[in-house]
Design a protein around this motif. Structure first.
Motif, PDB file in Angstrom:
ATOM      1  N   ALA A   8      55.967  65.545  -7.758  1.00 21.93           N
ATOM      2  CA  ALA A   8      57.140  66.161  -8.372  1.00 21.93           C
ATOM      3  C   ALA A   8      58.357  65.255  -8.265  1.00 21.93           C
ATOM      4  O   ALA A   8      59.142  65.124  -9.218  1.00 21.93           O
ATOM      5  CB  ALA A   8      57.428  67.512  -7.719  1.00 21.93           C
ATOM      6  N   CYS A   9      58.522  64.601  -7.126  1.00 23.20           N
ATOM      7  CA  CYS A   9      59.664  63.706  -6.932  1.00 23.20           C
ATOM      8  C   CYS A   9      59.560  62.493  -7.848  1.00 23.20           C
ATOM      9  O   CYS A   9      60.543  62.099  -8.475  1.00 23.20           O
ATOM     10  CB  CYS A   9      59.755  63.286  -5.473  1.00 23.20           C
ATOM     11  N   GLU A  10      58.387  61.894  -7.921  1.00 23.34           N
ATOM     12  CA  GLU A  10      58.210  60.729  -8.794  1.00 23.34           C
ATOM     13  C   GLU A  10      58.478  61.083 -10.253  1.00 23.34           C
ATOM     14  O   GLU A  10      59.118  60.316 -10.983  1.00 23.34           O
ATOM     15  CB  GLU A  10      56.808  60.146  -8.620  1.00 23.34           C
ATOM     16  N   ALA A  11      58.007  62.248 -10.680  1.00 21.37           N
ATOM     17  CA  ALA A  11      58.240  62.680 -12.067  1.00 21.37           C
ATOM     18  C   ALA A  11      59.734  62.877 -12.325  1.00 21.37           C
ATOM     19  O   ALA A  11      60.255  62.470 -13.370  1.00 21.37           O
ATOM     20  CB  ALA A  11      57.468  63.966 -12.351  1.00 21.37           C
ATOM     21  N   ALA A  12      60.431  63.482 -11.375  1.00 19.59           N
ATOM     22  CA  ALA A  12      61.867  63.717 -11.539  1.00 19.59           C
ATOM     23  C   ALA A  12      62.648  62.400 -11.554  1.00 19.59           C
ATOM     24  O   ALA A  12      63.617  62.256 -12.306  1.00 19.59           O
ATOM     25  CB  ALA A  12      62.383  64.628 -10.431  1.00 19.59           C
ATOM     26  N   ILE A  13      62.232  61.436 -10.757  1.00 19.15           N
ATOM     27  CA  ILE A  13      62.891  60.113 -10.746  1.00 19.15           C
ATOM     28  C   ILE A  13      62.727  59.437 -12.105  1.00 19.15           C
ATOM     29  O   ILE A  13      63.680  58.891 -12.658  1.00 19.15           O
ATOM     30  CB  ILE A  13      62.343  59.225  -9.604  1.00 19.15           C
ATOM     31  N   ARG A  14      61.491  59.484 -12.644  1.00 22.76           N
ATOM     32  CA  ARG A  14      61.252  58.886 -13.970  1.00 22.76           C
ATOM     33  C   ARG A  14      62.071  59.595 -15.046  1.00 22.76           C
ATOM     34  O   ARG A  14      62.701  58.957 -15.879  1.00 22.76           O
ATOM     35  CB  ARG A  14      59.761  58.976 -14.323  1.00 22.76           C
ATOM     36  N   GLU A  15      62.066  60.921 -15.011  1.00 23.75           N
ATOM     37  CA  GLU A  15      62.786  61.717 -16.007  1.00 23.75           C
ATOM     38  C   GLU A  15      64.276  61.403 -16.006  1.00 23.75           C
ATOM     39  O   GLU A  15      64.911  61.279 -17.052  1.00 23.75           O
ATOM     40  CB  GLU A  15      62.560  63.197 -15.727  1.00 23.75           C
ATOM     41  N   ARG A  16      64.853  61.263 -14.819  1.00 19.62           N
ATOM     42  CA  ARG A  16      66.295  60.997 -14.703  1.00 19.62           C
ATOM     43  C   ARG A  16      66.621  59.507 -14.730  1.00 19.62           C
ATOM     44  O   ARG A  16      67.769  59.124 -14.661  1.00 19.62           O
ATOM     45  CB  ARG A  16      66.816  61.632 -13.411  1.00 19.62           C
ATOM     46  N   GLN A  17      65.592  58.689 -14.745  1.00 21.69           N
ATOM     47  CA  GLN A  17      65.729  57.228 -14.749  1.00 21.69           C
ATOM     48  C   GLN A  17      66.630  56.744 -13.609  1.00 21.69           C
ATOM     49  O   GLN A  17      67.524  55.916 -13.795  1.00 21.69           O
ATOM     50  CB  GLN A  17      66.249  56.753 -16.108  1.00 21.69           C
ATOM     51  N   LEU A  18      66.345  57.265 -12.412  1.00 21.99           N
ATOM     52  CA  LEU A  18      67.116  56.866 -11.237  1.00 21.99           C
ATOM     53  C   LEU A  18      66.640  55.501 -10.752  1.00 21.99           C
ATOM     54  O   LEU A  18      65.442  55.194 -10.794  1.00 21.99           O
ATOM     55  CB  LEU A  18      66.958  57.907 -10.127  1.00 21.99           C
ATOM     56  N   PRO A  19      67.557  54.667 -10.270  1.00 21.61           N
ATOM     57  CA  PRO A  19      67.203  53.303  -9.845  1.00 21.61           C
ATOM     58  C   PRO A  19      66.673  53.252  -8.408  1.00 21.61           C
ATOM     59  O   PRO A  19      67.165  52.492  -7.574  1.00 21.61           O
ATOM     60  CB  PRO A  19      68.536  52.555  -9.970  1.00 21.61           C
ATOM     61  N   VAL A  20      65.682  54.093  -8.110  1.00 18.91           N
ATOM     62  CA  VAL A  20      65.083  54.113  -6.781  1.00 18.91           C
ATOM     63  C   VAL A  20      63.571  54.201  -6.913  1.00 18.91           C
ATOM     64  O   VAL A  20      63.052  54.578  -7.963  1.00 18.91           O
ATOM     65  CB  VAL A  20      65.581  55.319  -5.937  1.00 18.91           C
TER      66      VAL A  20
END
Length: 191
Positions: A88-100
């Motif tokens: 869930a965290c990885e999907a949310a990072i990709r969706e928001r295009q966070l630089p982490v």
């Protein structure tokens, strides 16, 4: 003089000094439940206890007890849900295009704490994301009663023949965690 065990604890395998609350001497390789500065965690004893000088710094926490079969069930459940939290965290990072980049997630044994490890610059948006994920994770696995049982048992004298409250048969069946598990499995309810 106090006796301290060397114990490996946490995802990053940190080693600390822990004193058993009941003065038990745990042998090397024993799996134990610990109270650390972060909360309840599982650990592995690396060395039997050694005496510490009075002028040494205090230990890193306490050993509450050895790991029980019920603790193993809880640990398996935590690890299974850890994988879901990572996805869930990885999907949310990709969706928001966070630089982490998510390195790992670590559920503590109290069932209330989920620690995320990242590479990159933390941001307010990342903080909000991880707080939301931790709430969802806790809601899905319904661990509040687990945490209470792990911390306090099911009543006075829990786990002893002197048990006067809770389920009433802890001494015979060692059911502190198992009974909390059965009670907290209400479908769709938050404990």
């Amino acid at each position: 003089m106090s006796l301290y065990h060397l114990v490996r604890v946490g995802t990053w395998a940190e080693v600390g000094r822990f004193q058993a609350v009941d003065a038990t001497h745990y042998p090397r390789g024993s799996r134990v439940v610990l109270r650390t500065a972060r909360g309840l965690e599982l650990g592995e004893v690396l060395a039997p206890p050694e005496r510490a000088a009075d002028n040494e710094a205090p230990g890193d926490g306490v050993i509450l007890r050895g790991v029980t079969p019920a603790d193993d069930l809880l640990a398996l459940r935590l690890q299974r849900n850890r994988a879901a939290a990572i996805e869930a965290c990885e999907a949310a990072i990709r969706e928001r295009q966070l630089p982490v980049s998510l390195v790992d997630a670590e559920p503590l044994f109290d069932g209330r704490t989920l620690v995320f490890y990242f590479l990159g610059e933390p941001s307010a948006e990342l903080d909000q994301l991880t707080e939301r994920l931790a709430e969802v994770y806790e809601g899905q696995v319904q661990f509040r009663r687990f945490a209470e049982a792990v911390n306090t048992g099911c009543g006075p004298g829990c786990g002893t023949t002197a048990a006067t409250g809770g389920c009433g048969n802890c001494a015979e069946q060692g059911c502190t965690i198992a009974s909390a598990c059965a009670a907290s499995n209400g479908a769709g309810k938050r404990a």
